[in-house]
Design a protein around this motif. Structure first.
Motif, PDB file in Angstrom:
ATOM      1  N   VAL A 207       0.836  -1.204   0.000  1.00  0.00           N
ATOM      2  CA  VAL A 207       0.000   0.000   0.000  1.00  0.00           C
ATOM      3  C   VAL A 207       0.870   1.252   0.000  1.00  0.00           C
ATOM      4  O   VAL A 207       0.578   2.247  -0.684  1.00  0.00           O
ATOM      5  CB  VAL A 207      -0.956  -0.025   1.208  1.00  0.00           C
ATOM      6  N   GLY A 208       1.979   1.236   0.772  1.00  0.00           N
ATOM      7  CA  GLY A 208       2.881   2.380   0.759  1.00  0.00           C
ATOM      8  C   GLY A 208       3.498   2.627  -0.612  1.00  0.00           C
ATOM      9  O   GLY A 208       3.575   3.769  -1.097  1.00  0.00           O
ATOM     10  N   LEU A 209       3.939   1.534  -1.253  1.00  0.00           N
ATOM     11  CA  LEU A 209       4.508   1.679  -2.597  1.00  0.00           C
ATOM     12  C   LEU A 209       3.460   2.142  -3.599  1.00  0.00           C
ATOM     13  O   LEU A 209       3.750   2.939  -4.507  1.00  0.00           O
ATOM     14  CB  LEU A 209       5.140   0.359  -3.037  1.00  0.00           C
ATOM     15  N   PHE A 210       2.238   1.637  -3.460  1.00  0.00           N
ATOM     16  CA  PHE A 210       1.155   2.075  -4.352  1.00  0.00           C
ATOM     17  C   PHE A 210       0.882   3.572  -4.169  1.00  0.00           C
ATOM     18  O   PHE A 210       0.646   4.294  -5.149  1.00  0.00           O
ATOM     19  CB  PHE A 210      -0.106   1.278  -4.074  1.00  0.00           C
ATOM     20  N   ALA A 211       0.911   4.040  -2.951  1.00  0.00           N
ATOM     21  CA  ALA A 211       0.680   5.464  -2.701  1.00  0.00           C
ATOM     22  C   ALA A 211       1.784   6.321  -3.325  1.00  0.00           C
ATOM     23  O   ALA A 211       1.524   7.374  -3.903  1.00  0.00           O
ATOM     24  CB  ALA A 211       0.592   5.714  -1.196  1.00  0.00           C
ATOM     25  N   ILE A 212       3.039   5.847  -3.205  1.00  0.00           N
ATOM     26  CA  ILE A 212       4.145   6.596  -3.813  1.00  0.00           C
ATOM     27  C   ILE A 212       3.999   6.645  -5.326  1.00  0.00           C
ATOM     28  O   ILE A 212       4.173   7.697  -5.961  1.00  0.00           O
ATOM     29  CB  ILE A 212       5.491   5.966  -3.401  1.00  0.00           C
ATOM     30  N   SER A 213       3.685   5.506  -5.930  1.00  0.00           N
ATOM     31  CA  SER A 213       3.518   5.457  -7.381  1.00  0.00           C
ATOM     32  C   SER A 213       2.386   6.374  -7.835  1.00  0.00           C
ATOM     33  O   SER A 213       2.509   7.100  -8.822  1.00  0.00           O
ATOM     34  CB  SER A 213       3.250   4.020  -7.813  1.00  0.00           C
ATOM     35  N   THR A 214       1.280   6.347  -7.102  1.00  0.00           N
ATOM     36  CA  THR A 214       0.146   7.204  -7.444  1.00  0.00           C
ATOM     37  C   THR A 214       0.496   8.677  -7.291  1.00  0.00           C
ATOM     38  O   THR A 214       0.126   9.510  -8.126  1.00  0.00           O
ATOM     39  CB  THR A 214      -1.052   6.854  -6.557  1.00  0.00           C
ATOM     40  N   ALA A 215       1.220   9.022  -6.225  1.00  0.00           N
ATOM     41  CA  ALA A 215       1.607  10.418  -6.006  1.00  0.00           C
ATOM     42  C   ALA A 215       2.529  10.920  -7.110  1.00  0.00           C
ATOM     43  O   ALA A 215       2.392  12.054  -7.595  1.00  0.00           O
ATOM     44  CB  ALA A 215       2.289  10.562  -4.641  1.00  0.00           C
ATOM     45  N   ILE A 216       3.461  10.078  -7.553  1.00  0.00           N
ATOM     46  CA  ILE A 216       4.360  10.484  -8.641  1.00  0.00           C
ATOM     47  C   ILE A 216       3.570  10.745  -9.917  1.00  0.00           C
ATOM     48  O   ILE A 216       3.762  11.750 -10.604  1.00  0.00           O
ATOM     49  CB  ILE A 216       5.441   9.405  -8.860  1.00  0.00           C
ATOM     50  N   GLY A 217       2.656   9.817 -10.249  1.00  0.00           N
ATOM     51  CA  GLY A 217       1.858  10.009 -11.460  1.00  0.00           C
ATOM     52  C   GLY A 217       0.983  11.254 -11.394  1.00  0.00           C
ATOM     53  O   GLY A 217       0.891  12.008 -12.364  1.00  0.00           O
ATOM     54  N   ALA A 218       0.338  11.475 -10.236  1.00  0.00           N
ATOM     55  CA  ALA A 218      -0.519  12.661 -10.098  1.00  0.00           C
ATOM     56  C   ALA A 218       0.300  13.946 -10.173  1.00  0.00           C
ATOM     57  O   ALA A 218      -0.136  14.952 -10.764  1.00  0.00           O
ATOM     58  CB  ALA A 218      -1.284  12.592  -8.776  1.00  0.00           C
TER      59      ALA A 218
END
Length: 505
Positions: A207-218
């Motif tokens: 979940v932490g890695l998913f949040a980082i990936s999503t934040a980078i894309g956004a």
């Protein structure tokens, strides 16, 4: 490359959506038609069909698109081949099931380039299904510790991170957050709700890695949108600056015209009005000439005020242009604010004014008027006016002939003057009058020829097509027009010439 319909945020949310034509009262009302259209817009936006300008695979730089395809392809290939082997070894799945699960994740990564939301659904569904299939192997007490990573194995984790990154680049922030929350809930349900006996938990890390990936894309998407808005604002600012510079220059020209030309024309008008009272028993001819001078000066002032109004306004249709005439004209001397521009019907009045100035002018008309556009009639009038003004300045006492030929394809005006009858005073002119004639004719697709005659006279001939289309060289011209062509010329009505403002030799 698939076609993408750009949807504005307001329209995608159903706000300010364009409505269809009003439905008559007697017509049956279709319930839910506008709402279904708005729902389709929202669905298309949520499916990632409103990408940022720099989002893959729609970056304006080709090398960025190729690099994106290359990286995504390598990642998908690694997930498909290496992921199947790891799933088979870690979870004890059969080779067919393991490679089928890994190929689903690889397909989701590639699909995310164009349809990120369906790709996210496919990746999350495959990950949950793989975790549930592997759970049966993780409940046996004989499994050695530490157990395999569960519910997110390394290849599935990498694939889902890539899908979320591409989704954040293509979709809106709300859709991205919804996908992240759904993934987190699915992880919590599988790991915390269903669970297994022997495994190494990866839910919190995933979940932490998913949040980082999503934040980078956004963040990348927001940066691209901000740059696009900045470019648009910069373009608007540059256009506004250019428009302001143009208006300032026009205002300066209008101010100089008003201070110089309008002042002298007003003095001429006043002097012409006062002159009869300064002479004892003035003759009728003198009164008539002075009245003509005053009338011409007032008419020139009125047209000058119209030009000043156009120069000081932001456009020809600006009310300030009309208001300028109304405000500056003296009562009873100026035209009405909506007075039409001169046309061919006023040529007789123009010629009469020229005769009153001392020129012998003869007018000849061939053919019938054919209802020309206003721009053609105005240009023909101005060309004749400028040619007669040139004769007054450069050929005093000359005999002038004005021929007007109405042709099926346009109108031809020919102004010829003889040799001046008395010495010509030096003129400060620089050829701008001929330049203006050529520019007027060229704007309408016509031509102007100005040349000296053998007897010491001068001739200006202009042809203005009716619809702005240049006339072909094989056009059958009237006999009079052919007679006026220079020797050795073809029947083409006056080939185009550079607008240098100097006479032709």
């Amino acid at each position: 490359m698939p076609s993408v319909d750009l949807v504005t945020p307001a329209a995608a949310d159903g706000e300010n959506a364009p409505q269809g034509p009003p439905v008559p009262d007697h017509a049956p009302t279709t319930v839910g038609a506008p709402s279904s259209k708005a729902a389709r817009r929202r669905l298309r936006a949520w499916l990632g069909e409103n990408p940022a300008p720099n989002s893959p695979p729609y970056s304006r730089h080709r090398w960025v698109r190729l690099l994106t395809y290359l990286l995504v392809g390598y990642l998908a290939l690694g997930v498909a081949l290496g992921g199947g082997e790891e799933l088979a070894n870690s979870y004890g799945l059969t080779t067919a099931v393991a490679f089928f699960s890994s190929f689903l994740q690889a397909a989701a990564v590639v699909l995310a380039l164009w349809r990120p939301v369906p790709a996210w659904v496919l990746s999350l569904t495959g990950a949950v299904a793989t975790a549930l299939l592997a759970r049966r192997q993780l409940t046996t007490p004989t499994l050695r510790l530490p157990g395999p990573d569960w519910p997110w194995s390394t290849p599935v984790l990498l694939a889902h991170m890539a899908v979320l990154l591409l989704l954040a680049l293509r979709c809106r922030f709300r859709a991205t957050v919804a996908a992240l929350v759904t993934t987190s809930l699915a992880t919590a349900v599988v790991e915390g709700g269903i669970g297994a006996l022997r495994y190494s938990p990866t839910g919190i890390t995933a979940v932490g890695l998913f949040a980082i990936s999503t934040a980078i894309g956004a963040a990348l998407r927001s940066r691209g949108e901000a740059r696009t808005e900045l470019v648009q604002q910069t373009t608007i600012t540059a256009e506004e600056r250019a428009r302001r510079t143009l208006l300032e220059e026009r205002s300066r020209i209008a101010r100089e015209l008003h201070d110089v030309v309008a002042h002298h024309m007003s003095v001429i008008s006043i002097q012409a009005q006062v002159a009869p009272h300064l002479v004892e028993n003035p003759s009728e001819e003198l009164k008539e000439n002075l009245a003509g001078i005053r009338s011409n000066a007032l008419e020139a002032l009125t047209e000058l005020r119209r030009v000043l109004g156009v120069l000081r306004s932001e456009g020809p249709d600006d009310p300030e242009a009309v208001e300028e005439i109304h405000r500056l004209s003296a009562p009873g001397t100026g035209r009405a604010p909506d007075a039409p521009q001169p046309d061919l019907a006023r040529l007789d009045a123009l010629i009469e004014n020229t005769r009153a100035a001392g020129l012998d002018v003869v007018k000849a008309v061939e053919g019938e008027p054919r209802g020309y556009p206003p721009g053609v009639e105005l240009s023909a009038y101005r060309i004749v006016q400028e040619a007669l003004s040139n004769v007054l300045r450069h050929a005093p006492g000359a005999r002038v002939t004005v021929d007007v030929l109405h042709h099926p394809h346009g109108i031809c005006v020919d102004i010829t003057n003889s040799r001046p009858s008395r010495p010509v005073p030096p003129s400060p002119g620089s050829g701008h009058g001929l330049l203006g004639m050529r520019e007027r004719a060229a704007m309408l697709g016509g031509h102007v020829v100005a040349r000296q005659e053998q007897g010491g006279g001068f001739r200006v001939t202009a042809f203005l097509p009716r619809d702005g289309t240049p006339v072909s060289a094989d056009l059958a011209l009237p006999a009079v027009l052919r007679r006026q062509l220079p020797s050795g010329s073809t029947p083409d009505p006056y080939p185009p010439e550079p607008p240098t403002g100097e006479q032709d030799t």
